[in-house]
Design a protein around this motif. Structure first.
Motif, mmCIF file in Angstrom:
data_model
loop_
_atom_site.group_PDB
_atom_site.id
_atom_site.type_symbol
_atom_site.label_atom_id
_atom_site.label_comp_id
_atom_site.label_asym_id
_atom_site.label_seq_id
_atom_site.Cartn_x
_atom_site.Cartn_y
_atom_site.Cartn_z
ATOM 1 N N GLY A 84 0.792 -1.101 0.016
ATOM 2 C CA GLY A 84 -0.008 0.072 -0.063
ATOM 3 C C GLY A 84 0.787 1.089 -0.028
ATOM 4 N N ILE A 85 0.365 2.422 -0.672
ATOM 5 C CA ILE A 85 0.959 3.332 -0.652
ATOM 6 C C ILE A 85 0.063 4.772 -0.341
ATOM 7 C CG2 ILE A 85 2.413 5.152 -2.188
ATOM 8 C CD1 ILE A 85 2.676 2.712 -4.366
ATOM 9 N N TRP B 296 8.080 -1.614 5.672
ATOM 10 C CA TRP B 296 7.535 -0.579 5.577
ATOM 11 C C TRP B 296 8.830 0.373 5.027
ATOM 12 C CZ3 TRP B 296 10.314 2.957 8.472
ATOM 13 C CH2 TRP B 296 10.669 2.695 9.818
ATOM 14 N N ALA B 297 8.655 1.324 4.454
ATOM 15 C CA ALA B 297 9.540 2.293 3.850
ATOM 16 C C ALA B 297 8.994 3.798 4.067
ATOM 17 C CB ALA B 297 10.369 1.990 2.777
ATOM 18 N N LEU B 298 9.772 4.743 4.110
ATOM 19 C CA LEU B 298 9.463 6.180 4.182
ATOM 20 C C LEU B 298 10.315 7.052 3.293
ATOM 21 C CD1 LEU B 298 8.446 6.588 8.108
ATOM 22 C CD2 LEU B 298 6.956 6.274 6.232
ATOM 23 N N GLN B 299 9.693 7.968 2.696
ATOM 24 C CA GLN B 299 10.500 8.830 2.003
ATOM 25 C C GLN B 299 10.032 10.330 2.172
ATOM 26 O OE1 GLN B 299 12.777 7.740 -0.238
ATOM 27 N NE2 GLN B 299 13.074 9.368 -1.866
ATOM 28 N N ILE B 300 10.969 11.087 2.776
ATOM 29 C CA ILE B 300 10.783 12.451 3.462
ATOM 30 C C ILE B 300 11.078 13.387 2.546
ATOM 31 C CG2 ILE B 300 10.803 13.647 5.477
ATOM 32 C CD1 ILE B 300 11.497 11.137 7.100
ATOM 33 N N LEU B 301 10.193 14.063 2.083
ATOM 34 C CA LEU B 301 10.669 15.277 1.152
ATOM 35 C C LEU B 301 10.432 16.522 2.192
ATOM 36 C CD1 LEU B 301 8.252 14.353 -1.641
ATOM 37 C CD2 LEU B 301 10.737 13.721 -1.483
ATOM 38 N N SER B 302 11.704 17.250 2.121
ATOM 39 C CA SER B 302 11.852 18.307 2.829
ATOM 40 C C SER B 302 11.044 19.555 1.992
ATOM 41 C CB SER B 302 13.220 18.715 2.845
ATOM 42 O OG SER B 302 14.001 19.194 1.643
ATOM 43 N N THR C 10 7.854 9.906 -6.380
ATOM 44 C CA THR C 10 8.233 9.493 -5.033
ATOM 45 C C THR C 10 7.655 8.007 -4.865
ATOM 46 O OG1 THR C 10 8.418 11.758 -4.224
ATOM 47 C CG2 THR C 10 8.178 9.929 -2.619
ATOM 48 N N ALA C 11 6.451 7.604 -5.060
ATOM 49 C CA ALA C 11 5.611 6.808 -4.913
ATOM 50 C C ALA C 11 6.304 5.404 -5.856
ATOM 51 C CB ALA C 11 4.264 6.546 -5.269
ATOM 52 N N ILE C 12 6.794 5.917 -7.054
ATOM 53 C CA ILE C 12 7.386 4.720 -8.105
ATOM 54 C C ILE C 12 8.746 4.756 -7.442
ATOM 55 C CG2 ILE C 12 8.472 4.667 -10.402
ATOM 56 C CD1 ILE C 12 6.279 6.049 -11.379
ATOM 57 N N ASP C 13 9.527 5.273 -6.723
ATOM 58 C CA ASP C 13 10.783 5.032 -6.331
ATOM 59 C C ASP C 13 10.554 4.243 -5.117
ATOM 60 O OD1 ASP C 13 11.882 6.821 -8.059
ATOM 61 O OD2 ASP C 13 12.325 8.287 -6.789
ATOM 62 N N LYS D 193 2.917 -8.834 -5.755
ATOM 63 C CA LYS D 193 1.837 -9.260 -6.849
ATOM 64 C C LYS D 193 0.741 -8.156 -6.810
ATOM 65 C CE LYS D 193 4.151 -12.792 -8.100
ATOM 66 N NZ LYS D 193 4.396 -12.907 -9.347
ATOM 67 N N GLU D 194 0.397 -7.244 -5.777
ATOM 68 C CA GLU D 194 -0.613 -6.380 -5.812
ATOM 69 C C GLU D 194 -0.125 -5.029 -5.208
ATOM 70 O OE1 GLU D 194 -3.933 -9.948 -4.786
ATOM 71 O OE2 GLU D 194 -3.749 -8.179 -3.203
ATOM 72 N N ILE D 195 -0.494 -4.003 -5.745
ATOM 73 C CA ILE D 195 -0.366 -2.540 -5.231
ATOM 74 C C ILE D 195 -1.642 -1.645 -5.236
ATOM 75 C CG2 ILE D 195 1.005 -0.450 -5.744
ATOM 76 C CD1 ILE D 195 3.118 -2.013 -7.121
ATOM 77 N N TYR D 196 -1.669 -1.304 -4.086
ATOM 78 C CA TYR D 196 -3.045 -0.474 -3.622
ATOM 79 C C TYR D 196 -2.360 1.011 -3.417
ATOM 80 C CZ TYR D 196 -4.965 -4.862 -3.407
ATOM 81 O OH TYR D 196 -5.561 -6.322 -3.526
ATOM 82 N N VAL D 197 -3.020 2.264 -4.137
ATOM 83 C CA VAL D 197 -2.721 3.367 -3.977
ATOM 84 C C VAL D 197 -3.805 4.407 -3.788
ATOM 85 C CG1 VAL D 197 -1.221 5.241 -5.088
ATOM 86 C CG2 VAL D 197 -0.915 2.798 -5.641
ATOM 87 N N ASP D 198 -3.778 5.304 -2.882
ATOM 88 C CA ASP D 198 -4.517 6.521 -2.595
ATOM 89 C C ASP D 198 -4.083 7.415 -3.794
ATOM 90 O OD1 ASP D 198 -6.517 8.302 -1.781
ATOM 91 O OD2 ASP D 198 -5.542 8.462 0.083
ATOM 92 N N THR D 199 -5.178 7.716 -4.722
ATOM 93 C CA THR D 199 -4.797 8.456 -5.894
ATOM 94 C C THR D 199 -4.291 9.700 -5.430
ATOM 95 O OG1 THR D 199 -5.895 9.121 -7.935
ATOM 96 C CG2 THR D 199 -7.194 9.594 -6.111
#
Length: 308
Positions: free
Chosen positions: A32-33, A92-98, A121-124, A137-143
């Motif tokens: 999930g993203i 889990w993993a987090l990308q923090i954008l300043s 960022t989501a793709i990365d 096998k499955e990706i769920y994303v909030d648009t």
């Protein structure tokens, strides 16, 4: 985790990750993203992913994870700890954008808006999970933007993986809810423990929600607006709220340019040239009494030169 977040000074971006559960490398997984802090004028935006084996979907659901916006801070912290405790099958993993990264991207000469930054960022983060051996096998994303276009974009980028993009995905899919909680907890901790790079003295941390329409946030922005150098790195200077205040409250300066005839053009416009902030009185190195040097120069012991 907390110590790392509080120690980070955001010159660009930062990625924080959990260990990859071994089971996620051998079993088919879902991911999930979601993000936290898209709208505020203060602080970073945090993108989060959470993943687990398809066989553990129900266990994740049983944790009662939910859209982070519907939870109290204490509930989010408690659920995040549960996710950490489930490290045998949850990663889990987090990308923090300043704020600087966000504003600099948005003000590029070549258009690079917040949606494009969010997509990249989501793709990365998905690519990070794949590179780490997670069997997705499955990706769920909030648009972000039109759901159908975003779904096509991700499906083309990650062929062979079922991609589902939905509005309010954080309330529909537990794995997105988990990502939402991770992102929100991280952003809250970063904002509370923000390490100001600037020498602002005793900083008033009562800046409200950080959203542009919050009166406390507006008052804080007005208080910490430097008339020449603008805002500290905590502020997203590309936001219209910040730009409007700078236009109305800061000093108008003229950036000298050969094509515009530098100082003369500034004088014709009854405006200040940027070079005027570096000038000294004709009497030597002492600054004109009516024109005190900004702390940027005094802290670095910088002085203007009359001759080379």
């Amino acid at each position: 985790f907390t110590a790392v977040l509080l120690a980070v000074r955001f010159y660009a971006l930062c990625r924080l990750v959990s260990e990859i559960p071994e089971v996620c490398k051998t079993e088919d997984c879902c991911l999930g993203i979601d993000e936290a802090g898209r709208g505020p004028v203060l602080g970073p935006m945090v993108y989060g992913i959470c993943f687990c084996p398809l066989s553990k979907k129900e266990e994740l659901k049983d944790m009662k994870v939910a859209d982070s916006k519907t939870l109290t801070e204490a509930e989010r912290e408690n659920l995040f700890e549960k996710l950490v405790e489930a490290k045998s099958y949850v990663g889990w993993a987090l990308q923090i954008l300043s704020p600087n990264t966000i504003s600099t991207c948005m003000l590029r000469r070549t258009k690079y808006n917040l949606n494009a930054l969010s997509h990249d960022t989501a793709i990365d983060l998905v690519q990070y999970a794949l590179d780490s051996g997670v069997q997705l096998k499955e990706i769920y994303v909030d648009t972000v933007g039109p759901a159908d276009k975003y779904e096509v974009k991700l499906s083309q980028r990650f062929p062979g993986i079922q991609v589902t993009v939905r509005p309010k995905a954080d309330s529909l899919f537990p794995v997105v809810s988990a990502a939402s909680i991770c992102a929100k907890v991280a952003r809250d901790r970063v904002v509370k423990g923000w390490n100001f790079a600037e020498d602002l003295g005793e900083v008033d941390t009562d800046y409200g929600s950080g959203y542009p329409n919050d009166p406390k946030t507006k008052a804080w922005l007005l208080k910490y607006l430097d008339p020449v150098f603008g805002y500290p790195q905590f502020v997203r200077f590309s936001w219209s709220t910040a730009q409007t205040l700078m236009d109305s409250k800061a000093v108008n300066v003229h950036w000298d340019d050969d094509e515009e005839d530098g100082e003369k053009a500034a004088q014709r416009q009854n405006n200040k040239s940027m070079l005027s902030y570096f000038s000294v009185s004709s009497g030597g190195n002492n600054q004109n009494a009516t024109h005190q040097a900004h702390r940027f120069f005094t802290e670095r012991r910088l002085k203007s030169l009359n001759t080379l």
